[in-house]
Write an enzyme that holds these catalytic residues in place. Sequence first.
Site, short mmCIF file in Angstrom:
data_model
loop_
_atom_site.label_atom_id
_atom_site.label_comp_id
_atom_site.label_asym_id
_atom_site.label_seq_id
_atom_site.Cartn_x
_atom_site.Cartn_y
_atom_site.Cartn_z
N TYR A 95 -11.74 -4.72 4.28
CA TYR A 95 -12.45 -4.70 5.39
C TYR A 95 -13.68 -5.73 5.68
O TYR A 95 -14.10 -6.06 6.68
CB TYR A 95 -13.05 -3.11 5.50
N GLU A 137 -9.41 6.69 5.79
CA GLU A 137 -8.35 6.34 4.86
C GLU A 137 -8.52 6.98 3.51
O GLU A 137 -7.46 7.28 2.85
CB GLU A 137 -8.15 4.87 4.80
#
Length: 408
Positions: A95, A137
């Site tokens: 990310y 997640e």
Amino acid sequence: MLSTTEIGLIKATVPILREHGLLLTQHFYKRMFQHNPELRNTFNMGNQQNGTQQTALALAVLAYAENIENPGVLLPVLQRIGDKHTSLQITAEQYDIVGKHLLASIGEVLGDAASPDLITAWAKAYTQLADLMINLEKSIYLQKASAKGAWTGWRKFIIDKKVPESDEITSFYLRPEDGLEVTEHQPGQYLSVKVFITALGIYQPRQYSISSAPNSSYYRISVKREPGNEEKESGTVSNYLHNQIEEGAVIEATTPAGDFVLNTNQTTPLVLLSGGVGQTPFVSILDFLTKSDQQRQVKWAHACRSESVHAFRDQINTWQAAHDWFEHIVFYENMESGSKENQLSNDSRAGRLDVAEISEMILIPEAEYYLCGPKPFIEKTMNDLSALGVDRKKLFFEEFGPQTIQMN
């Protein structure tokens, strides 16, 4: 938290994203793969070539900007993205890489319009979204790890059997190389697999619906060969599986994923509407229902180009003959010369699937509607069902590939 001023800056970019969002995401992916080529092993480069990945990201960025004051409304979409990400073993560190290149792309594409205050606002907005996704997640990873037969990361599977189901669809039976149990999937879920493509010099992951009933011994995926034509590239992984992978070969897979699943705790009637290889998750659902003998009313209408590409036909006919709660009908777009299907029966029709034509069969007030197939098929069928009075809240769909269909 974003300030009122920063929220205003984000929302001011909405018109720009509507008009130039695709240009931004195209620039972003090109930049990211140039600086971090290792990510080509994680992303579907076929979807990069056909542009669907760029389109999906452009729509996602736009939706986030439009809902920046209340991103929680996007949770159903984010859940699906989280399922896909965990099936690909996406990490928190990745990310950071995406954020760096996305912010740089905003500055490079917008030029002078990308003021320092705007970049700062988008940096905070991205951090907010990244934190949301990382936490989501993390919970998905933990949930998967707690299941019986679970594993972490990529696990090696042997191609135990390779079975042609039609002229273009072949089933692959995957058994774990270590001989241990596998996680029982939920009917309707998919499996992420990856193979090394020598011509590209990279691994390529793909997601394929599991087409068997849940069990702890093996998975079956049923893959359509994508030969390609003037409008699209041939399928890199599907052709590799069809043409080069043989029984005894080893591929890698992660645990089953996806939220397009049968609610096994309900007895609500089901209406299944599929196009082409979109039938595969429904084969898993029917395999489960027939083996558990739930006596749940199921109506299934399938659209198929021709008899020769219609997979699982004999199995489906057997299910229909054995269970009075199950009714199936297939529409053949092209009838083949000399085919026995030229003698059209009650469970086969000529032409494209038309829900209005079978409204007496599928309009059940308390039913839930599941749609799976190509994007044009899903969009048309959803609109046609809505025109017949079916509540959109009762419609569930699975779009193969990056999601470009809007959920509302």
